[in-house]
Design a protein around this motif. Sequence first.
Motif, mmCIF file in Angstrom:
data_model
loop_
_atom_site.group_PDB
_atom_site.id
_atom_site.type_symbol
_atom_site.label_atom_id
_atom_site.label_comp_id
_atom_site.label_asym_id
_atom_site.label_seq_id
_atom_site.Cartn_x
_atom_site.Cartn_y
_atom_site.Cartn_z
ATOM 1 N N THR A 143 0.797 -1.227 0.000
ATOM 2 C CA THR A 143 0.000 0.000 0.000
ATOM 3 C C THR A 143 0.834 1.282 0.000
ATOM 4 O OG1 THR A 143 -0.156 -0.046 2.415
ATOM 5 C CG2 THR A 143 -1.931 -1.139 1.169
ATOM 6 N N VAL A 144 2.098 1.196 -0.387
ATOM 7 C CA VAL A 144 2.903 2.424 -0.420
ATOM 8 C C VAL A 144 2.267 3.408 -1.402
ATOM 9 C CG1 VAL A 144 5.087 1.375 0.280
ATOM 10 C CG2 VAL A 144 4.502 1.458 -2.122
ATOM 11 N N PRO A 145 2.212 4.686 -1.018
ATOM 12 C CA PRO A 145 1.520 5.669 -1.862
ATOM 13 C C PRO A 145 2.425 6.276 -2.937
ATOM 14 C CG PRO A 145 2.141 6.668 0.197
ATOM 15 C CD PRO A 145 2.561 5.226 0.274
ATOM 16 N N PHE A 146 3.388 5.505 -3.410
ATOM 17 C CA PHE A 146 4.304 6.007 -4.435
ATOM 18 C C PHE A 146 4.789 4.847 -5.293
ATOM 19 C CE2 PHE A 146 6.626 5.346 -0.457
ATOM 20 C CZ PHE A 146 7.618 4.450 -0.840
ATOM 21 N N ASP A 147 5.379 5.178 -6.418
ATOM 22 C CA ASP A 147 5.929 4.175 -7.330
ATOM 23 C C ASP A 147 7.286 3.730 -6.787
ATOM 24 O OD1 ASP A 147 6.956 2.639 -9.362
ATOM 25 O OD2 ASP A 147 6.800 4.191 -10.907
#
Length: 123
Positions: free
Chosen positions: A37-41
């Motif tokens: 669920t990391v909010p970045f690429d």
Amino acid sequence: DNFHSILGQELKAVTGDAQGIDEVIGKVEGLVVPLETVPFDIFDKRYQTSWESVMSKFRSDVEQIEQNTKSFMDTSFKKLRSAEGAFDLLCKFRNIQSREAIKQQMEEKTTDILVQYEKEIEK
């Protein structure tokens, strides 16, 4: 998967502590949530520092779960229900791929098993 191999039905049967094992399994299963669920690429170099932070927390959590597992095993093997069942389980663990610290912990349980066996034959 290594933790699931160790913390399975057989350990529940030998120790009689299904709740304690289920708690540890829940923590293991929760490990992947922050990674998924990391909010970045994660492949974008601009977020390298953020990714390193996520991975550092992951490694820390794995170490904590490993310590909790070892502590749980210590407690459980001191309350053995059956020396024979515990010894059989220990023999099976030798064939399971596992984290080195957990393998070492299992080997140290041989003494607890022998103490339980001695109690059983004295009855």
